[in-house]
Design an enzyme around this catalytic site. Sequence first.
Site, short mmCIF file in Angstrom:
data_model
loop_
_atom_site.label_atom_id
_atom_site.label_comp_id
_atom_site.label_asym_id
_atom_site.label_seq_id
_atom_site.Cartn_x
_atom_site.Cartn_y
_atom_site.Cartn_z
N ARG A 234 0.85 -1.18 0.00
CA ARG A 234 0.00 0.00 0.00
C ARG A 234 0.90 1.24 0.00
O ARG A 234 1.94 1.27 0.65
CB ARG A 234 -0.92 0.02 1.23
CG ARG A 234 -2.04 -1.02 1.18
CD ARG A 234 -3.09 -0.66 0.15
NE ARG A 234 -4.20 -1.60 0.10
CZ ARG A 234 -4.28 -2.66 -0.70
NH1 ARG A 234 -3.27 -2.93 -1.52
NH2 ARG A 234 -5.34 -3.44 -0.67
N ASP A 258 5.02 0.29 -6.72
CA ASP A 258 3.82 -0.01 -7.52
C ASP A 258 2.57 0.66 -6.94
O ASP A 258 1.53 0.68 -7.60
CB ASP A 258 3.61 -1.53 -7.59
CG ASP A 258 2.45 -1.91 -8.48
OD1 ASP A 258 2.49 -1.57 -9.68
OD2 ASP A 258 1.49 -2.54 -7.99
N GLU A 263 -3.95 7.62 -5.63
CA GLU A 263 -3.97 6.96 -6.94
C GLU A 263 -5.18 7.38 -7.75
O GLU A 263 -6.30 7.36 -7.21
CB GLU A 263 -3.95 5.43 -6.75
CG GLU A 263 -2.66 4.96 -6.11
CD GLU A 263 -2.62 3.48 -5.83
OE1 GLU A 263 -1.54 2.95 -5.55
OE2 GLU A 263 -3.69 2.83 -5.87
N HIS A 285 0.29 0.56 -10.03
CA HIS A 285 -0.54 -0.37 -9.26
C HIS A 285 -1.00 -1.55 -10.13
O HIS A 285 -2.19 -1.88 -10.17
CB HIS A 285 -1.76 0.35 -8.67
CG HIS A 285 -2.32 -0.34 -7.46
ND1 HIS A 285 -2.85 0.34 -6.39
CD2 HIS A 285 -2.45 -1.66 -7.15
CE1 HIS A 285 -3.28 -0.51 -5.48
NE2 HIS A 285 -3.05 -1.75 -5.93
#
Length: 317
Positions: A234, A258, A263, A285
């Site tokens: 996360r 990632d 986001e 992600h």
Amino acid sequence: METIVFLDRDTIPAHIHLPQPVFTHLWQAFPATAPEQVVHRLQDATIAITNKVVLSADILRQLPQLKMIAIAATGTNNVDLDYCREHGIVVSNIRDYATDSVPEHVIALMFALRRNLLGYHRDVQNGVWQEKGQFCFFTHPIGDIRGATLGVIGAGSLGKTVAGLAKSLGMKVLFAEHKGAAQCRPGYTPFHDVLAQADVITLHCPLSDHTRNLIGQPELTQMKPSALLINTGRGGLVDEQALVEALQDGKLAGAGIDVFTQEPAPADNPLVVSSHLPNLILTPHVAWGSDSAIQTLANQLIDNITAFVEGRPQNQV
């Protein structure tokens, strides 16, 4: 008859087959749903499907007919679970669908960073090879994986699978005990000892008040300057500004990220601003998103809904 509304269908790629429930139902899917559209779109729904669309108590209060929320992901922080439990709304999520995809992404980032593949690719793009005039050149250090130590923070299925892959590559693996734990469980190593000993740190723990900024400036200082940090867990687990500063100051050899605190990551996110760094690899992600993993997710999503309708709810949270 059930009315099913998928609020953010585009979170599952179009080329992935999304099965239709076999029971009688009405189906409506929207590519995406803005916050102000949620109540209107769910007005007649008895089952809501959401990946990232927020279903807060204020929203759920306006949907008395809603009986089930099928989350098309593992994370549940976008749904008010307390409200759902108090009002008898069943919530199911997706489990164990990316147990190959995420670990393989971690290993890919580890190899790319350890061997500085991005830095060398950019050097070739920029004509450095021609400038050197030799059959090869060494502008970035290249490290081997075998014999290196991997520190795993988060010993769930993903962390354990990464550890298994690492061991097959000849790495030593340390599982970190909870930060600040008074005692260390068998098979675990104190958190700060893992930071100090690991050549690669990989994060696989959930985001909570206890894990927010788990890796900040003090923790980065404890890591080896030659170490790598990989986060596919996360975004909030890492202090993004502190990470950029560590990379820029040579206090950390590289990072593969990632997930981000917001986001999509905005243009002024410290990591995005610093994406030109040769020792920083950013992916949007997608560690979870191999075709096989997403197909498993899609199948399990419909299985969860079918099980609920048949009176045997599964994967409840």
